[in-house]
Design a protein around this motif. Sequence first.
Motif, mmCIF file in Angstrom:
data_model
loop_
_atom_site.group_PDB
_atom_site.id
_atom_site.type_symbol
_atom_site.label_atom_id
_atom_site.label_comp_id
_atom_site.label_asym_id
_atom_site.label_seq_id
_atom_site.Cartn_x
_atom_site.Cartn_y
_atom_site.Cartn_z
ATOM 1 N N LEU A 128 13.952 -13.919 39.687
ATOM 2 C CA LEU A 128 14.806 -12.776 39.993
ATOM 3 C C LEU A 128 15.443 -12.193 38.729
ATOM 4 N N ILE A 129 15.823 -13.069 37.805
ATOM 5 C CA ILE A 129 16.471 -12.611 36.585
ATOM 6 C C ILE A 129 15.465 -11.834 35.719
ATOM 7 N N LEU A 130 14.253 -12.336 35.616
ATOM 8 C CA LEU A 130 13.246 -11.628 34.831
ATOM 9 C C LEU A 130 12.862 -10.305 35.495
ATOM 10 N N PHE A 131 12.880 -10.294 36.832
ATOM 11 C CA PHE A 131 12.595 -9.048 37.546
ATOM 12 C C PHE A 131 13.660 -8.005 37.223
ATOM 13 N N THR A 132 14.934 -8.419 37.211
ATOM 14 C CA THR A 132 16.014 -7.493 36.854
ATOM 15 C C THR A 132 15.837 -7.013 35.418
ATOM 16 N N SER A 133 15.388 -7.923 34.564
ATOM 17 C CA SER A 133 15.143 -7.555 33.173
ATOM 18 C C SER A 133 14.100 -6.438 33.086
ATOM 19 N N VAL A 134 13.048 -6.541 33.906
ATOM 20 C CA VAL A 134 12.002 -5.508 33.917
ATOM 21 C C VAL A 134 12.573 -4.179 34.385
ATOM 22 N N ILE A 135 13.454 -4.239 35.391
ATOM 23 C CA ILE A 135 14.050 -2.994 35.884
ATOM 24 C C ILE A 135 14.805 -2.295 34.752
ATOM 25 N N TYR A 136 15.562 -3.069 33.953
ATOM 26 C CA TYR A 136 16.289 -2.458 32.839
ATOM 27 C C TYR A 136 15.324 -1.934 31.779
ATOM 28 N N SER A 137 14.180 -2.613 31.629
ATOM 29 C CA SER A 137 13.188 -2.133 30.664
ATOM 30 C C SER A 137 12.628 -0.789 31.102
ATOM 31 N N ILE A 138 12.402 -0.632 32.415
ATOM 32 C CA ILE A 138 11.889 0.647 32.925
ATOM 33 C C ILE A 138 12.939 1.737 32.733
ATOM 34 N N LEU A 139 14.200 1.389 33.034
ATOM 35 C CA LEU A 139 15.293 2.351 32.836
ATOM 36 C C LEU A 139 15.368 2.775 31.371
ATOM 37 N N GLN A 140 15.133 1.806 30.483
ATOM 38 C CA GLN A 140 15.167 2.074 29.049
ATOM 39 C C GLN A 140 14.095 3.094 28.671
ATOM 40 N N LEU A 141 12.897 2.943 29.259
ATOM 41 C CA LEU A 141 11.807 3.870 28.946
ATOM 42 C C LEU A 141 12.106 5.263 29.491
ATOM 43 N N ASP B 250 18.353 -1.642 26.947
ATOM 44 C CA ASP B 250 17.561 -2.589 26.169
ATOM 45 C C ASP B 250 18.338 -3.881 25.955
ATOM 46 N N ILE B 251 19.633 -3.752 25.689
ATOM 47 C CA ILE B 251 20.459 -4.943 25.470
ATOM 48 C C ILE B 251 20.465 -5.813 26.716
ATOM 49 N N ARG B 252 20.625 -5.147 27.879
ATOM 50 C CA ARG B 252 20.651 -5.911 29.136
ATOM 51 C C ARG B 252 19.315 -6.576 29.402
ATOM 52 N N ALA B 253 18.231 -5.848 29.196
ATOM 53 C CA ALA B 253 16.895 -6.419 29.436
ATOM 54 C C ALA B 253 16.694 -7.653 28.568
ATOM 55 N N ASN B 254 17.152 -7.572 27.317
ATOM 56 C CA ASN B 254 17.007 -8.715 26.408
ATOM 57 C C ASN B 254 17.822 -9.914 26.879
ATOM 58 N N SER B 255 19.106 -9.677 27.241
ATOM 59 C CA SER B 255 19.957 -10.797 27.655
ATOM 60 C C SER B 255 19.393 -11.478 28.894
ATOM 61 N N LEU B 256 18.924 -10.655 29.851
ATOM 62 C CA LEU B 256 18.378 -11.240 31.073
ATOM 63 C C LEU B 256 17.122 -12.050 30.766
ATOM 64 N N ALA B 257 16.312 -11.566 29.813
ATOM 65 C CA ALA B 257 15.103 -12.317 29.449
ATOM 66 C C ALA B 257 15.474 -13.648 28.804
ATOM 67 N N VAL B 258 16.561 -13.645 27.988
ATOM 68 C CA VAL B 258 17.009 -14.903 27.368
ATOM 69 C C VAL B 258 17.370 -15.915 28.448
ATOM 70 N N VAL B 259 18.174 -15.460 29.427
ATOM 71 C CA VAL B 259 18.610 -16.382 30.482
ATOM 72 C C VAL B 259 17.416 -16.810 31.337
#
Lengths: 353, 76
Positions: free
Chosen positions: A182-195, A204-213
């Motif tokens: 679920l956390i990585l899925f949220t990370s992808v959503i932020y990546s799409i928003l970033q694009l 981008d910052i949020r996508a990165n933090s979520l990917a770390v966790v």
Amino acid sequence: MNNILKVIGAILVLYSIAAGMLVPLNTGVYQVEQLKVKAGQEARIDVEAYNSDYTDATAIQSRIRLDSNVAICAERVVVNDAQSLTLFFDIPTGKLPLAKAKDGEKMPFPLLEIEDKGKGIAVLESAVYIEQVVGAAPAADDFCEVVAYTPNPNISYPYLNILQETIRNLYYHVPMWFGMLLILFTSVIYSILQLRKPEQIQYDIRANSLAVVGLMYGLIGIATGALWAKHTWGAYWSFDVKQNTTAVALLIYLAYFVLRSSFDDTDKRARISAIYNIFAFATLIPLLYVVPRMVDSLHPGATGNPGFNTYDLDSTMRAIFYPAVIGWILMGFWFADILTRIEKIKYKQLDQL
Amino acid sequence: MKKILNTILLSALLTALPFGAMAQNNGGDFFANIGKIYVVVGVLLILFITIIIFLVVLERRLARLEAQQDYLEEEQ
């Protein structure tokens, strides 16, 4: 992130640890001596039980189930101590109506049941080997009536051989994978928003933090899984398909951080790592949830039915497992939130320099 | 450091000794004692050690930001 969610997450995690460790296991048959009994003779079976409290021999009923509705009842029960019994069976002579193994199904019979009235029931599948003799089928009165047993009145987790107490790991190993997904899925959503909105660097910052966790959860999952495997499957790494594919998936996510660190330009980094993140998640799904189901695996639920069945997860365990999943997911978002706030300050300072 | 480590190991051993008497047929495997409960303890330890490492990483990043903040304030 809302403070109430953090409190709920913390409470659910604490609840899952406390309840997960405090609820005892059900009584189980740890070991039987005398694996082979002969038809037409008296069989003596010494039983070592786990978590039992045997005191009164008259309260104990034991039977060897030959099929779902045919059983031989113990003619005498001797209590050696709280964890040890000696059972005596009169095995009838002749052809016994033993259940036949069906193709591809586990054959639980002859099933040994030891019921301690009011304290629950201990069960051992394929407990004994009955050496049969040729002859007419025994009379019906050689068998006893199979009664529905009274379930364990106290709250407990099922006792499964080999797993034993490690069944509790379900609350500390499996939620990591649910949380990671679920956390990585949220990370992808932020990546799409970033694009879609390249000027909003906070995505981008949020996508990165979520990917770390998410990666941290994955590493916890793989390390706890390895320890669990050592003591149930026999090796830290048995090259089980799910172990291998998750290792590959985690390496793909490690490459995400390598990729990020190779850019100096923030906009370029945000754009390219967002694209990579989408592709990494797209490979994660088949690696974790499709490939392991296509081949044999040591993991429960492999090949065919992916979920837990009633045998793997009873209602008591569900009442702790699902809160644990929700709790660790909320904790994961909390971790990511703190990391995001730190990273945001870093970007602000970079602007000032 | 070595002395501390020895003390920890010794005290761990001493706490484990009474359980050793309760050990079932485990072939000398400490983790297999009392229904393999120590596997669960090990899993929880891995879980919390990883979270502690994560906290240390956060702390180090914060420390770097604090140092940078001090530097920025000095410049102004």
